[in-house]
Scaffold this motif. Sequence first.
Motif, PDB file in Angstrom:
ATOM      1  N   SER A  77      -3.139  -2.752   2.208  1.00 16.45           N
ATOM      2  CA  SER A  77      -3.925  -3.871   1.691  1.00 16.45           C
ATOM      3  C   SER A  77      -5.292  -3.943   2.370  1.00 16.45           C
ATOM      4  CB  SER A  77      -3.192  -5.196   1.901  1.00 16.45           C
ATOM      5  OG  SER A  77      -2.065  -5.257   1.076  1.00 16.45           O
ATOM      6  N   ASN A  80      -7.403  -1.076   1.011  1.00 14.00           N
ATOM      7  CA  ASN A  80      -7.849  -1.385  -0.358  1.00 14.00           C
ATOM      8  C   ASN A  80      -8.994  -2.392  -0.346  1.00 14.00           C
ATOM      9  OD1 ASN A  80      -5.952   0.331  -1.456  1.00 14.00           O
ATOM     10  ND2 ASN A  80      -4.475  -1.296  -1.865  1.00 14.00           N
ATOM     11  N   LYS A  81      -8.871  -3.403   0.486  1.00 15.66           N
ATOM     12  CA  LYS A  81      -9.922  -4.418   0.575  1.00 15.66           C
ATOM     13  C   LYS A  81     -11.228  -3.815   1.095  1.00 15.66           C
ATOM     14  CE  LYS A  81     -10.774  -9.076   2.098  1.00 15.66           C
ATOM     15  NZ  LYS A  81     -10.178 -10.318   2.533  1.00 15.66           N
ATOM     16  N   SER A  83     -12.197  -0.688   0.884  1.00 20.13           N
ATOM     17  CA  SER A  83     -12.777   0.276  -0.058  1.00 20.13           C
ATOM     18  C   SER A  83     -13.584  -0.412  -1.151  1.00 20.13           C
ATOM     19  CB  SER A  83     -11.677   1.147  -0.671  1.00 20.13           C
ATOM     20  OG  SER A  83     -10.868   0.389  -1.541  1.00 20.13           O
ATOM     21  N   LYS A  84     -13.357  -1.707  -1.353  1.00 15.90           N
ATOM     22  CA  LYS A  84     -14.087  -2.454  -2.387  1.00 15.90           C
ATOM     23  C   LYS A  84     -15.372  -3.077  -1.854  1.00 15.90           C
ATOM     24  CE  LYS A  84      -9.849  -3.454  -4.827  1.00 15.90           C
ATOM     25  NZ  LYS A  84      -8.861  -4.461  -5.202  1.00 15.90           N
ATOM     26  N   LEU A  85     -15.605  -2.965  -0.556  1.00 10.14           N
ATOM     27  CA  LEU A  85     -16.834  -3.536   0.024  1.00 10.14           C
ATOM     28  C   LEU A  85     -18.028  -2.640  -0.167  1.00 10.14           C
ATOM     29  CD1 LEU A  85     -15.415  -4.951   3.373  1.00 10.14           C
ATOM     30  CD2 LEU A  85     -15.869  -6.174   1.249  1.00 10.14           C
TER      31      LEU A  85
END
Length: 85
Positions: A77, A80-81, A83-85
Motif C-alpha cells: 500500500s 502504491n501510494k 508511485s502515484k506521487l
Amino acid sequence: MYTMYRYDRPSRRGGGVLIAVRSTLASEELLFDESRNSEFLCVKLSFSDRSVYITCSYIPPSSEFPEYQNHLSAIQSILNKLSKL
C-alpha cells in the motif's frame, strides 16, 4: 520533545511498535486499512525538498502465514501510494 506514533497490540498485553520523531520535524502517520491487523506503523517526515518514510513493524515468533500477508499488504500500500506521487 518528541511526537510519538504508536500501535499497541489490540488483543494481548504488552508489546506493540513505536516511532518517536523530534517535535521540530514535520511528521504525520500514514494509515492503511491493511496495517490495522498487524503491528505496523508508517510515518512520513516532510522536508523542504523531499519526504522520508519510516516504517516499523513486528511479527511475533511462530506467527501464522496471514500475519506475514498483512505486513506485505501494508508495505505494498505504501509503495502504491508513493508511485502515484
